[in-house]
Design an enzyme around this catalytic site. Structure first.
Site, PDB file in Angstrom:
ATOM      1  N   GLU A  47      46.572  30.132  53.276  1.00  0.00           N
ATOM      2  CA  GLU A  47      45.830  30.362  54.518  1.00  0.00           C
ATOM      3  C   GLU A  47      44.931  29.172  54.839  1.00  0.00           C
ATOM      4  OE1 GLU A  47      42.286  33.152  56.290  1.00  0.00           O
ATOM      5  OE2 GLU A  47      43.650  34.088  54.845  1.00  0.00           O
ATOM      6  N   CYS A  91      49.175  36.510  60.470  1.00  0.00           N
ATOM      7  CA  CYS A  91      48.314  37.645  60.812  1.00  0.00           C
ATOM      8  C   CYS A  91      47.474  37.295  62.040  1.00  0.00           C
ATOM      9  CB  CYS A  91      47.399  37.976  59.635  1.00  0.00           C
ATOM     10  SG  CYS A  91      46.212  39.290  60.000  1.00  0.00           S
ATOM     11  N   HIS A 113      50.250  34.126  56.177  1.00  0.00           N
ATOM     12  CA  HIS A 113      49.093  33.274  55.899  1.00  0.00           C
ATOM     13  C   HIS A 113      48.873  32.193  56.947  1.00  0.00           C
ATOM     14  CE1 HIS A 113      51.020  34.699  52.135  1.00  0.00           C
ATOM     15  NE2 HIS A 113      49.795  35.101  51.890  1.00  0.00           N
ATOM     16  N   CYS A 136      47.673  46.495  54.515  1.00  0.00           N
ATOM     17  CA  CYS A 136      46.871  46.388  55.728  1.00  0.00           C
ATOM     18  C   CYS A 136      47.804  46.189  56.916  1.00  0.00           C
ATOM     19  CB  CYS A 136      45.902  45.218  55.621  1.00  0.00           C
ATOM     20  SG  CYS A 136      46.733  43.603  55.525  1.00  0.00           S
ATOM     21  N   HIS A 139      51.682  37.957  49.489  1.00  0.00           N
ATOM     22  CA  HIS A 139      51.604  37.645  48.066  1.00  0.00           C
ATOM     23  C   HIS A 139      51.794  38.902  47.218  1.00  0.00           C
ATOM     24  CE1 HIS A 139      49.355  33.587  48.709  1.00  0.00           C
ATOM     25  NE2 HIS A 139      50.670  33.461  48.741  1.00  0.00           N
ATOM     26  N   HIS A 165      44.814  27.513  48.842  1.00  0.00           N
ATOM     27  CA  HIS A 165      45.394  28.779  49.299  1.00  0.00           C
ATOM     28  C   HIS A 165      46.197  28.523  50.573  1.00  0.00           C
ATOM     29  CE1 HIS A 165      45.640  32.834  51.008  1.00  0.00           C
ATOM     30  NE2 HIS A 165      45.478  33.270  49.767  1.00  0.00           N
ATOM     31  N   SER A 175      44.857  36.638  46.768  1.00  0.00           N
ATOM     32  CA  SER A 175      43.421  36.377  46.817  1.00  0.00           C
ATOM     33  C   SER A 175      42.621  37.665  46.924  1.00  0.00           C
ATOM     34  CB  SER A 175      43.101  35.456  47.999  1.00  0.00           C
ATOM     35  OG  SER A 175      41.717  35.252  48.128  1.00  0.00           O
ATOM     36  N   ASN A 176      43.007  38.543  47.837  1.00  0.00           N
ATOM     37  CA  ASN A 176      42.202  39.753  48.041  1.00  0.00           C
ATOM     38  C   ASN A 176      42.267  40.674  46.832  1.00  0.00           C
ATOM     39  OD1 ASN A 176      43.953  42.372  48.832  1.00  0.00           O
ATOM     40  ND2 ASN A 176      45.030  40.557  49.555  1.00  0.00           N
ATOM     41  N   THR A 199      40.112  34.699  55.471  1.00  0.00           N
ATOM     42  CA  THR A 199      39.998  36.133  55.774  1.00  0.00           C
ATOM     43  C   THR A 199      39.951  37.020  54.540  1.00  0.00           C
ATOM     44  OG1 THR A 199      42.399  36.404  55.935  1.00  0.00           O
ATOM     45  CG2 THR A 199      41.216  35.846  57.966  1.00  0.00           C
TER      46      THR A 199
END
Length: 340
Positions: free
Chosen positions: A127, A97, A75, A13, A42, A125, A224-225, A165
């Site tokens: 973030e 980000c 993060h 991304c 990550h 996490h 995570s994503n 996010t």
């Protein structure tokens, strides 16, 4: 014959591209080593590639020698970390980000309006740790509708919520619904805090599931994503695996399988997707096609502190971290612009 269908979009991304570019440019401008607090993104392959170029990854600033250039990961970090870097005079480039920075700003704004703040996300996490540390006030962290029900807050309390996010869009909607059921005065961004890339990749996997017998997600276990993408495949009733690259392919997975849906998390490079295709080809004949999907044209500006690193190196002067941090804050609104 196995058909491989590629999700679109998949992989990197804009925030990940920006973060990696920041480390690359810092190395180009000041030379190795450049220290990075936490994994920049990550993905082990990305981290190992940057290590080979001279990046040194640490978990705490105490591991950074005096005066060494330091990059904060995508993060985000707590204000205490920023303050520690400033007090030590470390030249810092913040790769947080811009969409994560946006969440921080929203949280501070909600608190300033007198609302009780609820953060939807996964405890532990990076973030979440950064977001909690960026907001000067009490924040209630919830990760499920059940945790909302257990909040010891009067139902007539004005509340606001923000979100991590990289969450599952569907899971987040269920938590938001629980908040609206429990409290009479709730405001928040719906699921819009979940970044565009996360939403696009989750939607693409749902489309992929309609045409596939098996789902493969390229990504790291701590992403995570990427984990959310695998969970979507499982929710749709398909065998679904999270793999780092083609070396983790198990031939047993493909017995009786005609169509494989293949995608990648937002921190996984395309070369790892191609390594999976190569590994499947080794099992027998394959065809490869790609779904139609969203074409992402978003890019984020690099932070101006990179230019300071170049000037510092040329003049052999120390970077004034306070000035750099101030300029970074002043340019936040520009940094968060999404450019075609």
């Amino acid at each position: 014959m196995i058909k491989i269908i590629l999700a679109q979009p998949r992989g990197f991304c804009a925030g990940v591209i920006r973060a990696i570019e920041i480390v690359d440019q810092a190395l180009d401008r000041v030379g190795a080593p450049v220290y990075v607090r936490h994994e920049i993104v990550h993905n082990r392959h990305v981290v190992d590639t940057l290590k080979a170029k001279g990046a040194v990854f640490v978990e705490e600033l105490s591991e950074v020698p005096p005066g060494e250039v330091t990059v904060f990961s995508a993060h985000g970090v707590a204000r205490t970390v920023q303050k520690e870097a400033e007090e030590r005079g470390l030249p810092v480039v913040d790769a947080t980000c811009p969409l994560v920075n946006k969440v921080h700003a929203q949280g501070r704004r909600y608190l300033s309006h007198g609302r009780t703040l609820i953060l939807i996300g996964h405890a532990g996490h990076p973030e979440i740790e950064g977001t909690l540390g960026q907001i000067d006030g009490p924040v209630h962290l919830v990760g499920s509708a059940e945790q909302v029900d257990s909040l010891d807050i009067p139902s007539d309390t004005p509340v606001a919520f923000i979100t991590q996010t990289t969450l599952s869009v569907d899971d987040t909607r269920s938590v938001i619904a629980a908040l609206r059921k429990k409290f009479t005065d709730v405001i928040g961004p719906d699921t819009s805090d979940i970044c565009y890339a996360t939403q696009n990749r989750q939607a693409a996997v749902r489309d992929l599931c309609k045409q596939s017998d098996l789902i493969l997600v390229v990504g790291s276990p701590n992403s995570s994503n990427s984990n959310r993408l695998r969970e979507i495949g499982l929710e749709e009733g398909l065998p679904s695996y999270l793999i780092a690259d083609g070396s983790e392919i198990d031939p047993v997975w493909f017995e009786g399988i005609n169509t494989v849906g293949l995608t990648a998390g937002a921190s996984a490079p395309e070369e790892l997707v191609q390594s999976v295709i190569t590994a499947i080809r080794a099992l027998g004949p394959v065809t490869v096609e790609q779904l139609d999907g969203v074409e992402e044209k978003i890019a984020f500006r690099l932070p101006p502190t990179l230019r300071h690193l170049k000037a510092r190196n040329a003049a052999h002067n120390n970077l004034d971290n306070k000035t750099a941090a101030s300029e970074e804050a002043d340019s936040l609104s520009n940094d968060t612009e999404q450019e075609a």
